[in-house]
Design a protein around this motif. Structure first.
Motif, mmCIF file in Angstrom:
data_model
loop_
_atom_site.group_PDB
_atom_site.id
_atom_site.type_symbol
_atom_site.label_atom_id
_atom_site.label_comp_id
_atom_site.label_asym_id
_atom_site.label_seq_id
_atom_site.Cartn_x
_atom_site.Cartn_y
_atom_site.Cartn_z
ATOM 1 N N UNK D 1 58.042 -30.317 -1.337
ATOM 2 C CA UNK D 1 57.828 -29.694 -3.724
ATOM 3 C C UNK D 1 56.839 -30.923 -3.306
ATOM 4 N N UNK D 2 56.289 -30.670 -5.120
ATOM 5 C CA UNK D 2 54.947 -30.778 -5.248
ATOM 6 C C UNK D 2 55.287 -31.688 -6.882
ATOM 7 N N UNK D 3 54.390 -32.550 -6.562
ATOM 8 C CA UNK D 3 55.298 -34.090 -7.350
ATOM 9 C C UNK D 3 54.032 -33.652 -8.306
ATOM 10 N N UNK D 4 54.021 -33.401 -9.912
ATOM 11 C CA UNK D 4 52.247 -33.993 -10.880
ATOM 12 C C UNK D 4 52.480 -35.665 -11.202
ATOM 13 N N UNK D 5 51.825 -36.279 -10.896
ATOM 14 C CA UNK D 5 51.458 -37.475 -11.051
ATOM 15 C C UNK D 5 50.666 -37.444 -12.742
ATOM 16 N N UNK D 6 51.253 -37.075 -14.079
ATOM 17 C CA UNK D 6 50.297 -37.012 -14.824
ATOM 18 C C UNK D 6 50.059 -38.658 -15.943
ATOM 19 N N UNK D 7 49.006 -38.986 -15.668
ATOM 20 C CA UNK D 7 48.319 -40.586 -16.312
ATOM 21 C C UNK D 7 48.380 -40.090 -17.396
ATOM 22 N N UNK D 8 48.717 -40.707 -18.603
ATOM 23 C CA UNK D 8 47.698 -39.714 -20.206
ATOM 24 C C UNK D 8 46.926 -40.415 -20.399
ATOM 25 N N UNK D 9 46.646 -41.772 -19.371
ATOM 26 C CA UNK D 9 45.051 -41.921 -20.249
ATOM 27 C C UNK D 9 44.204 -41.350 -19.462
ATOM 28 N N UNK D 10 43.025 -41.916 -20.259
ATOM 29 C CA UNK D 10 41.987 -41.190 -19.810
ATOM 30 C C UNK D 10 41.119 -41.697 -18.344
ATOM 31 N N UNK D 11 41.544 -42.933 -18.551
ATOM 32 C CA UNK D 11 40.856 -43.906 -17.139
ATOM 33 C C UNK D 11 41.490 -43.799 -16.038
ATOM 34 N N UNK D 12 40.254 -43.231 -14.959
ATOM 35 C CA UNK D 12 40.566 -42.592 -14.033
ATOM 36 C C UNK D 12 41.253 -43.600 -12.655
ATOM 37 N N UNK D 13 40.709 -44.497 -13.138
ATOM 38 C CA UNK D 13 40.414 -45.736 -12.151
ATOM 39 C C UNK D 13 42.422 -46.441 -12.289
ATOM 40 N N UNK D 14 42.655 -45.772 -13.586
ATOM 41 C CA UNK D 14 44.513 -46.002 -13.660
ATOM 42 C C UNK D 14 45.231 -45.134 -12.530
ATOM 43 N N UNK D 15 45.067 -43.850 -12.776
ATOM 44 C CA UNK D 15 45.562 -42.881 -11.535
ATOM 45 C C UNK D 15 45.302 -43.259 -9.992
ATOM 46 N N UNK D 16 44.233 -43.831 -10.043
ATOM 47 C CA UNK D 16 44.457 -43.931 -8.451
ATOM 48 C C UNK D 16 45.072 -45.286 -7.936
ATOM 49 N N UNK D 17 45.067 -46.260 -8.969
ATOM 50 C CA UNK D 17 46.211 -46.809 -8.810
ATOM 51 C C UNK D 17 47.521 -46.980 -8.665
ATOM 52 N N UNK D 18 47.831 -45.742 -9.757
ATOM 53 C CA UNK D 18 49.091 -45.465 -10.092
ATOM 54 C C UNK D 18 49.519 -43.876 -8.752
#
Lengths: 251, 251, 251, 251, 251, 251
Positions: D1-18
């Motif tokens: 399955x393909x799972x979208x991890x949508x970070x609603x903040x605009x900070x890319x570094x947070x997406x990486x951390x998550x």
């Protein structure tokens, strides 16, 4: 022990009915002292009437203080119960609170069954006050019109049985509230698929138990006696009690 | 409109303090009629006293019926509020209920701050009665001992500010309960990191709004007028009202 | 005072209907400023639509900031209410919250009555958000199919009356939710054995009261203004407001 | 399955951390698709910002529809969660809801621990919305001042450990809320006498489970797709979705 | 991972039915180990039976310790769930808790549907224990009489569909409780206007997720292992476990 | 009447202590029959142990059936209480439930005080089960380490007094839970500003009252006897009872 059964209604026939029902569960060493209010209403059925009757209950308790060891306020909405617990050094119980506490040990969900929808808001305030909403299934009343207060239990027997059956779909314990139907629970138990509770029996037994557990009532916390206070316009006995003095004629 | 500000305490100075605070939010077209109880207690501070005072409130409202369009019962525990709503064809508000309803629109969690721990059980019954426990953070009181009721707001200013600061760690809206500290909220707002509410202002504004929304109060449901009823031992005006008759001298 | 009546739906006819109902309770010194959303949906009826409309509400408030002293978000599910209270230095009210708070003072248990079951989940989220579940009796809707939004109040009058009667067995206060039936409460009051509440009237009166009580809204606690913040992709007016600046064209 | 991890903040570094934290619990057959919001706020921290970001979440989901089988809204206050569940035919989870549901199976009482008191009202709305107040012990935050969002987990490690210890006196499960401290739970587990939960792990696992249980999400009841509707001013993809059409480029 | 599916009933056919339903959602890397109780009752249906079966569950888990990585207690009332979580260093899930937690993410209000009213009090204790009453809409059962436990799903299919339809008026998520109707949810989904949940699927998926999130279960707080303790009269394996020793034959 | 005082712990000294405390409130016409479990644990202190002990309680009651008219399960977490009420035709009470119900009539908010934090999760499950969370203020325990179970009341007297004082800031009724401190409430009452309750006294009095109110226990609803059922592996007496037969040797 001497147990005051204080009927805050002015109808003497109700006091008799309540005393009769209480007698069936009374231990041998308890003397029941029935007392009927002289002022107020033939039958309390609203919060306005309960507000006035609750004040009168305090007055009656003050006037008879010293003659009893515990008291039952024998109207289902418990007029004056918190107030009486604050003022007097002895256990005081009320019909609705006692019935609800008994219900909690006999089933999961209790309902009130009574004879007039006018009583509902006042009765349900007792559930809210006690914080027991999670186990309450509502108040059920017949559609039939009320005849005389004195003969409710007989005249409305059939609609009340039918109301109990309806309520039994929502609750496993039914509390038959209202002094005029005291004793009815025993008569119709076989016709209803739920446990029926008679509040005056519950209240009398609770008073006896509390008297054994704490003869002086709660002397700390929420029901501790308030500080002595002056007042204007109260009866001498009640003013005396609120001024923090013992009953003048206590034995 | 004519708005009765009924102080159920017998202390005239409290009525002045309450009227002063109310005046700061009163619309120009509202006439405030302050009234002080003649019987009862200098300052109600227990459920026993509130039981008696609540009955007296009904009596006062009945005696003055026809002279006002809405009424505020100006004691924080709202003695007689449900009962008055049942009996009279006009809006009646109480200090604690009105303050809680305002709090719900100004923050998330409210607390009571008052000057004596004796008031706590009575005040907290209002939260329970209103079913607002999910948004209530408790009652906070100073350790300091109370001097005179008339000068509480001045004498206990510092401990009350410190109590408010302590409460602000648990609630974002603080309701300063108790007639003797009416008006204090405005004085100390800058010293406390929370929104402070003055109950008498909230109650006056609620009465004005309800008068615009439903001048006759609720005429159905829980607060519908109860059926006319006979009584014994009540004042003529109250007996008259409970017997379902309009005020004899209504204009 | 100047009171913004912000209809977050794009249907101008609904704004007219809401303004008409509001006018019947408006004090003489309040100027009502009706405003209809230009973007969004003809009629919001789901949480998805409310999520989008709530963001648009903030934008509209930012664009008109400085022209009003208080605002009513005139859709029953209160889209953007908490957010608006955070961002703007003035009172903001919503139809469902205001109606629920009024209901608490007029009866014991309230229900929602509306014209489509699609609205139920969104509307009931407001009860949960407000923590008022203990006094809520559910949402009642007709079985009839909805015709046009503009003519709901007329076309569905009969099924709505019948729904109200059904709801009256469970609640004593009925809140007629949904902008398309604003004003209906007054028309059908005589046909329903419960108190009927018109949310827009309640919301307008609450805004007027809060303006008298706290013209700046809550400035501490849950609804305190958040720290200034940068943003990307917002309208200039909203970005400006979120960046913590006053409206550029405030008078 | 393909799972979208949508970070609603605009900070890319947070997406990486998550994404890094999510990866530690991801089953081998799940492809994680991280996505960072292009519009909105570097870091959402109020209900106003969440209102706006929640609308943007719907837009992003609509634009990427067809490229994923389930989605995680990767901000602790779950902006747009109910709305997204309504609109899309697949499971959507949120960090706070998923963490709370996991907590219920790992202990009795959970608390939130986060790095700024500004987040508290928004986060606690999630407890209320979910009806889980009976098992919630509050939100705990350090007194220390926040430095940069990107380095919170490192700079505030010590005060957060001390906050967790304080919270552990009130709750046995601590949920470390806020994207900037994703992953911290694992690092400090040995220093705190309570079970620590990392919300992004819980949310990813919940999405995987729901995808196995109901690949289409709820298709009836509260989260059923609303009827197709016209709109004004939305992005083409979102307007398309709300008009009830499948994603134009779905595979 | 190896997942124990522990059926606390002694009916082997039920274990087969449960395993079949579980298999439809099981990830490829999970080995399911079905186990049927040898002692106890053909089908547990009261709290008395659950009290006894819950103790037997602990015994079975102790006897098989070391052969599995997580366990599902496969009876709807979750006999022994809290106790098992305390004693064993691995995740344990139960059918009713897992179904309720899944329901919270798929709709607003869940109901139980089962085949006999005798199960109601035991099942509803699980809602109370979990503190989820705010989202629970009641238990619904057919009037039809139960035939054989093994064939309930087939024989009572029609009355259960009709019961589900009735329940759908009160809840948007229906949990079909009771091992004998495992799998039925899938069969009748198209006939009921609500989301149907199969508890064994939810419980298996929850166990898999918890194993990924915390392979050792909760090791602190409410479900931390209790201190080692002596006992009398227990099976050697259970006494061993309670004495705080690892399983003698763990691999 | 004959009242069984069933200590589910295997420590005979605790039975003595409980019987001694019970004796102080026992009416003259009640014969107390103390009974100590032969199998299980010296002192139950976790839910795992309570699960096992609760099953053993049923066994003991079945073995002695016919020799008593009511029973008290004399451990604070009430192991087996619901189950015993289902199975036996007589009143059964438990220490925690009885203490909580007494507390409701003696004050507003109760707390548990006990000697070890290990007991907290098990004890608090009783509050949840009873639906009394609105009046519960938490469990308070000393920091001091427990010495021997038999001498807890003496060795930990000072830390328990200090714990009670701390608890008294949160509750007005303190329930001293745990058989090893039975009787302590009376000894330290003068040192604590709250009402202290001894659970065994409450449970004994409740059993006596229920025996007068309903000698057969609840015969309908939640606690009605379940249908007769076959079983495997139970003691003959318990299997007999579950098979719906009267005790073979009842007098």
């Amino acid at each position: 022990m001497r147990l005051l059964l204080l009927n805050p209604n002015t109808t003497e026939a109700l006091t008799q009915r309540l005393a009769l029902s209480a007698a069936t569960v009374l231990p041998a060493d308890v003397e029941l002292l029935p007392l009927t209010a002289l002022q107020g209403f033939p039958y309390i059925s609203s919060r306005a009437e309960a507000q006035i009757a609750g004040a009168a209950v305090l007055d009656l308790l003050a006037q008879h203080e010293g003659r009893f060891d515990a008291a039952v306020i024998a109207a289902f909405g418990d007029p004056g119960l918190s107030a009486a617990r604050e003022l007097f050094d002895l256990p005081v119980t009320g019909l609705s609170e006692a019935a609800m506490l008994s219900a909690l040990a006999l089933g999961e969900r209790f309902a009130f069954v009574t004879f007039s929808p006018r009583l509902t808001p006042w009765y349900e305030e007792q559930v809210t006050r006690a914080g027991l909403g999670m186990r309450f299934a509502g108040t059920f009343t017949p559609d039939a019109t009320l005849g005389s207060i004195a003969a409710v239990a007989e005249e409305m027997r059939a609609p009340l049985v039918e109301t109990c059956r309806r309520a039994a779909a929502h609750a496993d314990i039914l509390i038959l509230g209202g002094a005029p139907i005291a004793g009815l629970a025993g008569d119709i138990a076989d016709e209803v698929p739920a446990v029926l509770l008679d509040p005056v029996k519950a209240a009398v037994l609770q008073a006896v138990s509390l008297h054994r557990l704490r003869p002086s009532g709660a002397d700390k916390g929420s029901y501790a006696r308030p500080p002595a206070k002056d007042s204007t316009g109260l009866s001498p006995a009640l003013a005396h009690r609120i001024a923090g003095k013992d009953a003048p004629d206590a034995p």
